[in-house]
Design a protein around this motif. Structure first.
Motif, PDB file in Angstrom:
ATOM      1  N   THR A  69       0.745  -1.252   0.066  1.00  0.00           N
ATOM      2  CA  THR A  69       0.041   0.026   0.045  1.00  0.00           C
ATOM      3  C   THR A  69       0.838   1.198  -0.110  1.00  0.00           C
ATOM      4  O   THR A  69       0.856   2.245  -0.716  1.00  0.00           O
ATOM      5  CB  THR A  69      -0.849   0.011   1.109  1.00  0.00           C
ATOM      6  OG1 THR A  69      -1.622  -1.246   1.151  1.00  0.00           O
ATOM      7  CG2 THR A  69      -1.714   1.240   0.898  1.00  0.00           C
ATOM      8  N   SER A 103      -8.069  -9.737   0.626  1.00  0.00           N
ATOM      9  CA  SER A 103      -8.412  -8.900   1.810  1.00  0.00           C
ATOM     10  C   SER A 103      -8.194  -7.591   1.147  1.00  0.00           C
ATOM     11  O   SER A 103      -6.836  -7.341   0.655  1.00  0.00           O
ATOM     12  CB  SER A 103      -7.399  -9.380   2.791  1.00  0.00           C
ATOM     13  OG  SER A 103      -7.420  -8.149   3.635  1.00  0.00           O
ATOM     14  N   ASN A 129      -8.319  -3.153   2.117  1.00  0.00           N
ATOM     15  CA  ASN A 129      -8.110  -2.626   3.138  1.00  0.00           C
ATOM     16  C   ASN A 129      -8.227  -0.938   2.909  1.00  0.00           C
ATOM     17  O   ASN A 129      -9.479  -0.600   2.759  1.00  0.00           O
ATOM     18  CB  ASN A 129      -6.935  -2.765   4.133  1.00  0.00           C
ATOM     19  CG  ASN A 129      -6.990  -2.050   5.516  1.00  0.00           C
ATOM     20  OD1 ASN A 129      -7.576  -0.781   5.752  1.00  0.00           O
ATOM     21  ND2 ASN A 129      -6.073  -2.527   6.554  1.00  0.00           N
ATOM     22  N   SER A 130      -7.275  -0.221   2.599  1.00  0.00           N
ATOM     23  CA  SER A 130      -7.163   1.284   2.403  1.00  0.00           C
ATOM     24  C   SER A 130      -8.064   1.454   0.954  1.00  0.00           C
ATOM     25  O   SER A 130      -8.611   2.308   0.633  1.00  0.00           O
ATOM     26  CB  SER A 130      -5.732   1.488   2.070  1.00  0.00           C
ATOM     27  OG  SER A 130      -4.918   1.369   3.188  1.00  0.00           O
ATOM     28  N   VAL A 149     -12.708  -7.897   3.755  1.00  0.00           N
ATOM     29  CA  VAL A 149     -12.456  -6.483   4.362  1.00  0.00           C
ATOM     30  C   VAL A 149     -11.634  -6.388   5.463  1.00  0.00           C
ATOM     31  O   VAL A 149     -12.084  -6.941   6.694  1.00  0.00           O
ATOM     32  CB  VAL A 149     -13.788  -5.675   4.229  1.00  0.00           C
ATOM     33  CG1 VAL A 149     -13.185  -4.281   4.596  1.00  0.00           C
ATOM     34  CG2 VAL A 149     -14.157  -5.583   2.709  1.00  0.00           C
ATOM     35  N   ALA A 150     -10.383  -5.773   5.395  1.00  0.00           N
ATOM     36  CA  ALA A 150      -9.472  -5.887   6.718  1.00  0.00           C
ATOM     37  C   ALA A 150      -9.865  -4.418   7.246  1.00  0.00           C
ATOM     38  O   ALA A 150      -9.858  -3.301   6.500  1.00  0.00           O
ATOM     39  CB  ALA A 150      -8.148  -6.207   6.229  1.00  0.00           C
ATOM     40  N   ILE A 151     -10.046  -4.332   8.570  1.00  0.00           N
ATOM     41  CA  ILE A 151     -10.332  -3.068   9.099  1.00  0.00           C
ATOM     42  C   ILE A 151      -9.287  -2.850  10.285  1.00  0.00           C
ATOM     43  O   ILE A 151      -9.152  -3.795  11.057  1.00  0.00           O
ATOM     44  CB  ILE A 151     -11.503  -2.969   9.917  1.00  0.00           C
ATOM     45  CG1 ILE A 151     -12.745  -3.199   8.515  1.00  0.00           C
ATOM     46  CG2 ILE A 151     -11.943  -1.724  10.711  1.00  0.00           C
ATOM     47  CD1 ILE A 151     -14.141  -3.193   9.236  1.00  0.00           C
ATOM     48  N   ASP A 152      -8.467  -1.742  10.119  1.00  0.00           N
ATOM     49  CA  ASP A 152      -7.441  -1.372  11.052  1.00  0.00           C
ATOM     50  C   ASP A 152      -8.283  -0.367  12.128  1.00  0.00           C
ATOM     51  O   ASP A 152      -8.802   0.651  11.767  1.00  0.00           O
ATOM     52  CB  ASP A 152      -6.346  -0.927  10.761  1.00  0.00           C
ATOM     53  CG  ASP A 152      -5.299  -1.891  10.046  1.00  0.00           C
ATOM     54  OD1 ASP A 152      -5.445  -2.907  10.117  1.00  0.00           O
ATOM     55  OD2 ASP A 152      -4.567  -1.296   9.120  1.00  0.00           O
ATOM     56  N   THR A 157      -6.220   3.692   8.049  1.00  0.00           N
ATOM     57  CA  THR A 157      -6.298   3.738   6.708  1.00  0.00           C
ATOM     58  C   THR A 157      -4.681   3.666   6.478  1.00  0.00           C
ATOM     59  O   THR A 157      -3.902   4.151   7.238  1.00  0.00           O
ATOM     60  CB  THR A 157      -6.903   4.349   5.782  1.00  0.00           C
ATOM     61  OG1 THR A 157      -6.816   3.691   4.390  1.00  0.00           O
ATOM     62  CG2 THR A 157      -6.604   5.801   5.770  1.00  0.00           C
ATOM     63  N   THR A 160      -8.553  -5.864  12.896  1.00  0.00           N
ATOM     64  CA  THR A 160      -7.116  -5.781  13.768  1.00  0.00           C
ATOM     65  C   THR A 160      -7.169  -4.565  14.549  1.00  0.00           C
ATOM     66  O   THR A 160      -7.456  -3.284  14.167  1.00  0.00           O
ATOM     67  CB  THR A 160      -6.311  -5.564  13.006  1.00  0.00           C
ATOM     68  OG1 THR A 160      -6.106  -6.747  11.981  1.00  0.00           O
ATOM     69  CG2 THR A 160      -4.585  -5.435  13.614  1.00  0.00           C
TER      70      THR A 160
END
Lengths: 193, 252
Positions: free
Chosen positions: B55, B101, B103-104, B127-130, B143, B172
């Motif tokens: 990313t 997966s 994310n951003s 979908v990965a979520i920080d 993000t 996460t």
């Protein structure tokens, strides 16, 4: 053995090819009528959405060919559902080979049904050497209910068809290519049918 | 019975496995294919490979490595990092990945989640979520590898991506990641109860009880850890025996 995998741009084709490669089998990937018709055995993989998969099959006229095949045939995951009559997913008419309907899970449990779940009431040479309660990997939101063609079941929370057998057509809702050593054994059993 | 999943996460940089402690201090923990085979043999239920530099550095993901992994392992795996377009996903799925997966890219363009789900099916879209908690903001979504705060409240964002077609959430907690003090149970539970799809708890695993809590208290469907497994501070067969003894359904 002349093993052909039906090529209609299904998502998990590569995984199935690699699983067979680990068994020492080089399968041919093809959508050609003569190649498929002359195969000793045919594997029909599939992931994704039913109506787009049917569109891909129709674009290659495979919807006409597949129901006429007579050699041992193995549909995997969406490849199992596509063999049936109709799916609630996108209100889609399927290949109509097995007279069963595909339904969406209506449950308080998480959907997709994703992860390792147990195979029970195994009743086919497809499961030779597989123990009752063996785990297989699933990822799906639609299912085939229990039927007279069910040869293994899994519960989520109600029992549904983990695998089907109808004439020369075998099918599994789980992913044998992703189910560790047990999955490899099931593929091997299909090759030995 | 559907079992709870134990998922080692392999962070990848330049084809090698690394692990950041709080996303910094990267250490080398080996060859991804070898590690993947070892985990499959140990009883890992799934694997996640994250191209951690993708990313930030806008570089293409690692389709060749993915192909190599798919060739050698017989359990499912998810790949992520730097995915921003339908074409990226097509390449990775064709290489043999089971799920991707994002994310951003989902934050930047939420419609991507919808496009991926309708093209490839929800089952392969994670979908990965920080997420990070501060008293002032509550649990907010971050993000760009956890460097930029977004406007999104975590539960709202999770619900939104599921509506758009996400088939799974990888959650996460940045507060917990690298601390080994346990998973963020409150936000994991809140997200798991808010959405209909499976939720993977991530960040903070330090011992076996932490996994029990993620499943029994936070209702996670899967739990992910990295360095804990890579440096063999915790072995998966021991963890699964422990979970089973605590009445958590696992595949042994």
């Amino acid at each position: 053995m002349n093993l052909v995998i039906v090529d209609y741009k299904a998502g998990n084709v590569q995984s199935v090819m690699f699983a067979l490669e680990r068994l020492g089998i080089n399968a041919t990937l093809s959508c050609d009528f003569e190649t498929i018709k002359s195969a000793d055995k045919v594997i029909f993989p599939g992931v994704g959405e039913a109506s787009s998969a049917m569109a891909q099959l129709k674009a290659r006229n495979l919807d006409k060919l597949l129901p006429t095949l007579e050699q041992p045939f193995f549909g995997v995951c969406l490849g199992m559902q596509l063999l049936c009559q109709h799916s609630e997913e996108g209100d889609t008419d399927l290949l109509g080979i097995i007279p069963l309907a595909v339904k969406r899970f209506e449950t308080d449990l998480k959907v997709p049904h994703m992860g390792w779940n147990q195979l029970e009431k195994l009743q086919s040479p497809l499961f030779a050497g597989i123990n009752e309660g063996e785990y297989a990997y699933y990822v799906h939101s639609y299912y085939v209910p229990m039927s007279e063609y069910t040869i293994a079941q899994t519960s989520y929370p109600e029992p549904f068809s983990a695998a089907l057998h109808y004439k020369n057509f075998y099918a599994a809702q789980f992913h044998p290519e992703k189910s560790g050593p047990a999955g490899s054994q099931i593929l091997k059993n299909f090759l030995a049918l | 019975m559907l079992t709870k999943r134990i998922i080692p996460c392999l962070d990848i940089k330049d084809g090698r496995t690394v692990k950041g402690v709080r996303f910094e201090n990267i250490r080398d923990a080996g060859d991804p294919v070898e590690l993947a085979k070892w985990y499959a043999a140990q009883g890992a239920d799934e694997l996640v490979f994250l191209d951690i530099t993708a990313t930030n550095e806008e570089r293409k993901t690692f389709a060749e490595l993915v192909r190599d992994i798919a060739r050698h392992i017989d359990i499912p795996f998810t790949v992520g990092g730097g995915i921003s377009a339908v074409a990226d996903v097509e390449l990775l799925l064709q290489a043999g990945a089971d799920k991707v997966s994002i994310n951003s890219a989902a934050i930047k363009n939420p419609k991507l989640v919808h496009d991926l789900a309708s093209r490839f099916g929800s089952q392969c879209v994670t979908v990965a979520i920080d997420t990070k908690y501060t008293e002032a903001t509550g649990w907010k979504v971050y993000t760009r590898a956890g460097t930029v705060e977004t406007e999104y409240n975590t539960v709202d964002w999770a619900k939104k991506v599921v509506e758009l077609g996400a088939g799974e959430i990888l959650l996460t907690s940045m507060n917990n990641d690298g601390t080994k003090a346990g998973f963020a149970l409150d936000i994991t539970k809140a997200v798991s109860e808010a959405v209909s799809v499976p939720v993977i708890a991530s960040g903070g695993a330090g011992n076996m009880q932490h996994f029990v809590d993620a499943f029994n208290k936070a209702h996670a469907d899967a739990a992910l850890a990295a360095s804990l497994f890579h440096f063999r501070e915790l072995e998966i067969p021991d963890l699964k025996r422990f979970l089973k003894a605590q009445d958590v359904d696992v595949r042994i």
